[in-house]
Scaffold this motif. Structure first.
Motif, PDB file in Angstrom:
ATOM      1  N   PRO A  10       0.819  -1.402   0.004  1.00 19.74           N
ATOM      2  CA  PRO A  10      -0.165  -0.086   0.042  1.00 19.74           C
ATOM      3  C   PRO A  10       0.890   1.255  -0.009  1.00 19.74           C
ATOM      4  O   PRO A  10       1.913   1.356   0.603  1.00 19.74           O
ATOM      5  CB  PRO A  10      -0.753   0.019   1.248  1.00 19.74           C
ATOM      6  CG  PRO A  10      -0.590  -1.456   1.823  1.00 19.74           C
ATOM      7  CD  PRO A  10       0.771  -1.945   1.294  1.00 19.74           C
ATOM      8  N   VAL A  51      -1.342  -0.900  -4.041  1.00 14.16           N
ATOM      9  CA  VAL A  51      -2.664  -0.229  -4.043  1.00 14.16           C
ATOM     10  C   VAL A  51      -2.407   1.116  -3.271  1.00 14.16           C
ATOM     11  O   VAL A  51      -1.607   1.293  -2.544  1.00 14.16           O
ATOM     12  CB  VAL A  51      -3.668  -1.258  -3.318  1.00 14.16           C
ATOM     13  CG1 VAL A  51      -4.160  -2.409  -3.867  1.00 14.16           C
ATOM     14  CG2 VAL A  51      -2.914  -1.555  -1.969  1.00 14.16           C
ATOM     15  N   ILE A  53      -3.596   3.982  -0.981  1.00 14.64           N
ATOM     16  CA  ILE A  53      -4.264   4.198   0.403  1.00 14.64           C
ATOM     17  C   ILE A  53      -5.377   5.295   0.339  1.00 14.64           C
ATOM     18  O   ILE A  53      -5.013   6.437   0.284  1.00 14.64           O
ATOM     19  CB  ILE A  53      -3.359   4.596   1.529  1.00 14.64           C
ATOM     20  CG1 ILE A  53      -2.189   3.357   1.634  1.00 14.64           C
ATOM     21  CG2 ILE A  53      -3.979   4.464   2.817  1.00 14.64           C
ATOM     22  CD1 ILE A  53      -1.063   3.577   2.431  1.00 14.64           C
ATOM     23  N   ARG A  54      -6.511   4.710   0.662  1.00 19.65           N
ATOM     24  CA  ARG A  54      -7.724   5.568   0.865  1.00 19.65           C
ATOM     25  C   ARG A  54      -7.757   6.263   2.444  1.00 19.65           C
ATOM     26  O   ARG A  54      -7.867   7.439   2.502  1.00 19.65           O
ATOM     27  CB  ARG A  54      -8.893   5.006   0.764  1.00 19.65           C
ATOM     28  CG  ARG A  54     -10.274   5.894   0.535  1.00 19.65           C
ATOM     29  CD  ARG A  54     -11.447   5.187   0.869  1.00 19.65           C
ATOM     30  NE  ARG A  54     -11.736   3.953   0.252  1.00 19.65           N
ATOM     31  CZ  ARG A  54     -12.280   3.687  -0.946  1.00 19.65           C
ATOM     32  NH1 ARG A  54     -12.805   4.564  -1.349  1.00 19.65           N
ATOM     33  NH2 ARG A  54     -12.431   2.164  -1.381  1.00 19.65           N
ATOM     34  N   PHE A  83      -4.237   0.404   9.322  1.00 21.26           N
ATOM     35  CA  PHE A  83      -5.324   0.352   8.377  1.00 21.26           C
ATOM     36  C   PHE A  83      -6.423  -0.203   9.183  1.00 21.26           C
ATOM     37  O   PHE A  83      -6.600  -0.822  10.347  1.00 21.26           O
ATOM     38  CB  PHE A  83      -4.909  -0.992   7.323  1.00 21.26           C
ATOM     39  CG  PHE A  83      -3.668  -0.362   6.649  1.00 21.26           C
ATOM     40  CD1 PHE A  83      -3.509   0.876   5.840  1.00 21.26           C
ATOM     41  CD2 PHE A  83      -2.848  -1.181   6.370  1.00 21.26           C
ATOM     42  CE1 PHE A  83      -2.439   1.246   5.231  1.00 21.26           C
ATOM     43  CE2 PHE A  83      -1.492  -0.899   5.848  1.00 21.26           C
ATOM     44  CZ  PHE A  83      -1.420   0.297   5.105  1.00 21.26           C
ATOM     45  N   SER A  90      -9.430   0.519   3.882  1.00 25.05           N
ATOM     46  CA  SER A  90      -8.546   1.516   3.851  1.00 25.05           C
ATOM     47  C   SER A  90      -7.881   1.554   2.440  1.00 25.05           C
ATOM     48  O   SER A  90      -7.252   2.572   2.096  1.00 25.05           O
ATOM     49  CB  SER A  90      -7.361   1.002   4.580  1.00 25.05           C
ATOM     50  OG  SER A  90      -7.604   0.953   5.886  1.00 25.05           O
ATOM     51  N   PHE A  91      -8.040   0.955   1.266  1.00 23.18           N
ATOM     52  CA  PHE A  91      -7.502   0.926   0.030  1.00 23.18           C
ATOM     53  C   PHE A  91      -8.382   1.284  -1.196  1.00 23.18           C
ATOM     54  O   PHE A  91      -9.606   0.848  -0.994  1.00 23.18           O
ATOM     55  CB  PHE A  91      -6.731  -0.572  -0.198  1.00 23.18           C
ATOM     56  CG  PHE A  91      -5.976  -0.946   0.832  1.00 23.18           C
ATOM     57  CD1 PHE A  91      -5.184  -0.054   1.470  1.00 23.18           C
ATOM     58  CD2 PHE A  91      -5.958  -2.112   1.078  1.00 23.18           C
ATOM     59  CE1 PHE A  91      -4.281  -0.288   2.614  1.00 23.18           C
ATOM     60  CE2 PHE A  91      -4.884  -2.856   1.996  1.00 23.18           C
ATOM     61  CZ  PHE A  91      -4.086  -1.969   2.663  1.00 23.18           C
ATOM     62  N   GLY A  95      -5.921  -1.212  -8.386  1.00 20.87           N
ATOM     63  CA  GLY A  95      -4.448  -1.310  -8.121  1.00 20.87           C
ATOM     64  C   GLY A  95      -3.699  -1.601  -9.429  1.00 20.87           C
ATOM     65  O   GLY A  95      -4.348  -1.980 -10.425  1.00 20.87           O
TER      66      GLY A  95
END
Length: 265
Positions: A10, A51, A53-54, A83, A90-91, A95
């Motif tokens: 991530p 990926v 990270i949101r 996370f 969280s992602f 990706g």
């Protein structure tokens, strides 16, 4: 539907197919990931998933401290540290598969640099410099946090051209050259110095997405575009917006804007 399992890396950054991203790997969970990649044949692919990270942290937050040493914080070495309880939350859902084309171990005074990385739970001291090349987009289906690092079940995504991709690519290239000129200004620099821009629409779409100075959310939206034409159309709007913004600025620090740092972890 083609699915596979991939180690996950991530980042607060977006990797695009065909583009290269340097990584400085020092955290225990990611050193474990790279150590496993090193066990794969050097002349073959060493794939993992990048990926964006949101919500969460690239570097794990401190744990509760060493036993018997109140107030002394140590890194939380769990795979999902930093996370959500379900890391999927969280992602971002889309990706990019990365191939670790170059992996260079780096020892620093017998311990991992960067503080947070530490050595607890890792694969020995030091860190890794990794050169990752994006290959294929994927949709994240689930995330497993039971091992030493996160592993995702992913669906590999084919690149669809969409309608009018070639015409849009021509317009994007024209706008991108104008954007480069505005951004470089008096420095007479290019975001792609000494390189002729490609003509193949999907390659154009990913190159422009990577090279344009945008925030992570906008880059992620470009990665998630349903097809090449949709990505190019979005880029054309973004480039026109950025050209207008740059034109209103008294000066542009082109050197700083075009410098791409190594992503630390």
């Amino acid at each position: 539907m083609t699915t596979t399992r991939l180690p996950l890396f991530p980042l607060h950054a977006v990797l695009f197919p065909g583009l290269v991203m340097p990584l400085n790997v020092f955290e225990a969970r990611y050193r474990a990931l790279v150590s496993d990649l090193l066990r794969l044949p050097e002349d073959g692919p060493r794939p993992f998933g990048v990926v964006a990270i949101r919500e969460g942290y690239e570097v794990a937050p401190p744990g509760r401290g060493l036993p018997g040493e109140p107030g002394v914080s140590v890194p939380d070495t769990r795979p999902g540290a930093g996370f959500a309880p379900d890391p999927m939350d969280s992602f971002h859902p889309i990706g990019c598969v990365a191939d670790a084309t170059t992996i260079r171990p780096r020892e620093v005074g017998g311990r991992s640099p960067g503080g947070e990385g530490g050595d607890a739970g890792g694969e020995g001291p030091g860190s890794f410099e990794v050169l990752a090349t994006g290959t294929t987009r994927f949709r994240l289906l689930s995330v497993e946090a039971a091992g030493r690092y996160l592993v995702g079940e992913v669906e590999l995504l084919e690149e669809e051209p969409g309608e009018g991709a070639e015409v849009l690519a021509t317009g994007v290239l024209r706008a991108f050259r104008a954007y480069q000129q505005r951004l470089a200004g008096a420095y007479e620099r290019s975001l792609v110095p000494g390189t002729e821009l490609p003509e193949e629409p999907s390659v154009v779409s990913y190159l422009v997405a990577a090279a344009t100075v945008l925030d992570t959310a906008e880059k992620q939206a470009l990665l998630e575009a349903p097809d090449t034409a949709a990505r190019l159309a979005r880029e054309l709007r973004l480039l026109r917006r950025e050209i207008g913004v740059i034109g209103k600025l008294p000066s542009v620090p082109a050197v700083e804007l075009t410098r791409r740092p190594t992503n630390p972890n």
